[in-house]
Design an enzyme around this catalytic site. Structure first.
Site, short mmCIF file in Angstrom:
data_model
loop_
_atom_site.label_atom_id
_atom_site.label_comp_id
_atom_site.label_asym_id
_atom_site.label_seq_id
_atom_site.Cartn_x
_atom_site.Cartn_y
_atom_site.Cartn_z
N VAL A 4 30.22 76.06 74.50
CA VAL A 4 29.58 75.79 73.22
C VAL A 4 29.54 74.29 72.87
O VAL A 4 28.77 73.88 72.01
CB VAL A 4 30.29 76.65 72.13
N SER A 19 34.28 77.32 76.52
CA SER A 19 34.19 78.51 77.38
C SER A 19 34.20 78.22 78.87
O SER A 19 34.38 79.14 79.67
CB SER A 19 32.90 79.27 77.07
N TYR A 72 44.82 80.32 73.29
CA TYR A 72 43.45 80.32 73.82
C TYR A 72 42.65 79.15 73.23
O TYR A 72 41.87 78.49 73.93
CB TYR A 72 42.78 81.67 73.50
N LYS A 91 37.03 79.45 80.86
CA LYS A 91 37.28 80.88 81.14
C LYS A 91 37.34 81.25 82.63
O LYS A 91 38.27 81.93 83.05
CB LYS A 91 36.23 81.73 80.41
N TYR A 113 26.35 83.51 78.97
CA TYR A 113 26.22 84.27 77.71
C TYR A 113 25.25 85.43 77.91
O TYR A 113 25.24 86.04 78.98
CB TYR A 113 25.79 83.34 76.57
N1 GLU Z 1 36.45 78.17 71.65
C1 GLU Z 1 35.17 78.79 71.51
C2 GLU Z 1 35.33 80.17 70.93
O1 GLU Z 1 36.21 80.87 71.30
C3 GLU Z 1 34.52 78.84 72.84
C4 GLU Z 1 33.17 79.43 72.76
C5 GLU Z 1 32.26 79.03 73.85
O2 GLU Z 1 32.33 77.95 74.40
O3 GLU Z 1 31.41 79.87 74.15
O4 GLU Z 1 34.58 80.58 70.06
#
Ligand code: GLU
Length: 425
Positions: free
Chosen positions: A260, A64, A190, A67, A242
């Protein structure tokens, strides 16, 4: 002298390493195989000094943390209107993979939750070409990191095979016409984006690139504009951690993003980028040791964004009345430091209250190292208003920081105060 920062980082690392609570993320099979004891800490300054300690060169998937950077690339590729039209900037308070879209528009609430990140991914140029889009993202993330990054194919395969939730989100976006591409292609792209390998050091440099207004402190490349940095940092501040973004903002107070796989990256605008990596996560999905380390950084280094900055009082260094070479009187105002609105207001107020201003007024900005846009405009306007009152104004500005053009009449520009007072230099 033994350098101080690495010792400090090592101290934070060893005290936070005692905590082995939390658990590895297991929904991506490859992440469940990570070494839970890894712990890296890194700090990069905006002028390119990078300090690392612990496992700071261990590679892990960015997840994440990609992002905010891909959001920055989308803003750069498409412009603000096109991106905001598809993805809102409201904190959701929900878990990152919540199946939710804004009721009236079908927009994801923000680009940091998965729905928003999938929509953001799909906005990256060039249209329709899955492979080219991923290449653009990998090279964009590499520009932020200041080195060529690669994709962990095993992590990609491991996640994409079980990405049922993300497929559901992409299908939902497609059903609202928020996605023009094949949902599965977007999920694959993604997931490749999330599988880019980084180290803690890379994350610190990526954070420092944002802290430096979009210019890489290690390569000097202008990766994104300051206006995009502002947008990205705002969204990180409200949505980056989060569903504990509010708790994080009040306790740590640093725009940040976590992932994550156990990374956390934090940005201190104008100062530095910080990063930690430790795979055990708390109930919100944030690295336990990472959160502890950031709490310590914030407390001990006074990094909380809302820590009230010292008042602007000190902008006027000295104010004195002196006799000029031709016998006339001059009021000399020596300014200093970084001048922003509050500092400029101080200058404006001092002059407005001065009922006995000498015929000649000198502003010495030799010791001013920065003037932002509004402060510059205010100081130039002050000069004009004093002139309108019949005074002569000389700006002592050896670095031309105020960008004043002398008018050959009452507005003058010199390099020293001596010269301003009519003496030979
Ligand atoms: N690739 C993970 C997902 O899309 C990333 C989640 C994360 O790092 O919060 O679930």
């Amino acid at each position: 002298m033994r350098p101080l920062i690495p010792d400090y980082l090592a101290d934070v690392l060893s005290s936070c390493a005692e905590d082995d609570s939390g658990a590895l993320a297991t929904y991506i099979p490859e992440l469940a195989r990570a070494d839970p004891n890894r712990f890296g800490v890194a700090l990069s300054t905006v002028d390119g000094a990078v300090y690392c300690t612990g496992d700071s060169d261990t590679e892990f998937t960015i997840q994440s943390i990609s992002k905010p950077f891909v959001y920055a690339l989308a803003l750069q590729d498409r412009g603000f209107d096109a991106v905001l039209d598809k993805i809102d900037v409201e904190p959701s308070g929900d878990p990152y993979n919540e199946l939710s879209l804004e009721g009236s528009t079908g927009r994801p609430l923000n680009p940091m939750i998965n729905a928003g990140a999938l929509a953001t991914h799909a906005l990256i140029e060039p249209d329709g070409d899955v492979q080219a889009r991923v290449e653009r993202i990998v090279s964009g993330l590499s520009a932020f990191a200041g080195r060529e990054l690669t994709i962990d194919e095993a992590a990609f395969e491991s996640e994409v095979g079980t990405a049922y939730r993300n497929r559901a989100l992409a299908n939902m976006l497609r059903s609202y016409d928020n996605l023009v591409f094949e949902p599965l292609d977007v999920v694959r792209g993604y997931t490749r984006q999330c599988s880019v390998l980084v180290t803690t050091r890379d994350l610190a440099v990526m954070a420092a690139t944002l802290a430096n207004g979009g210019v890489s402190p290690v390569t000097g490349e202008h990766v994104i504009s300051p206006r995009i940095v502002r947008q990205v940092l705002s969204v990180m501040t409200t949505c980056g951690m989060y569903d504990s973004a509010g708790d994080w903002l009040s306790t740590v107070g640093i725009p940040a993003k976590s992932g994550v796989s156990g990374g956390i990256l934090g940005v201190l605008p104008g100062q530095s980028g910080l990063a930690t990596f430790s795979p055990r996560l708390d109930g919100h999905g944030n690295s336990v040791r990472g959160v502890r380390a950031f709490e310590r950084f914030s407390d001990q280094m006074g990094l909380h964004l809302m820590e009230v900055a010292p008042p602007a009082r000190g902008v006027i260094r000295a104010e004195r009345e002196v006799r000029m070479a031709d016998g006339g009187l001059a009021d000399v105002f020596s300014l200093q430091g970084a001048i922003r609105f509050a500092g400029a207001e101080r200058v404006v107020r001092t002059l407005a209250e001065d009922t006995h201003l000498a015929p000649h007024v000198v502003f010495d900005v030799t010791y001013v190292f920065s003037v932002n846009r509004v402060a510059g405009a205010m100081l130039r306007e002050v000069a004009q208003r004093i002139i309108a009152d019949g005074h002569i104004v000389t700006i002592v500005d050896p670095e031309e920081i105020l960008s004043i053009t002398p008018d050959g009449g009452p507005l003058r520009l010199t390099r020293t105060v001596t010269e301003a007072l009519g003496n030979k230099v």
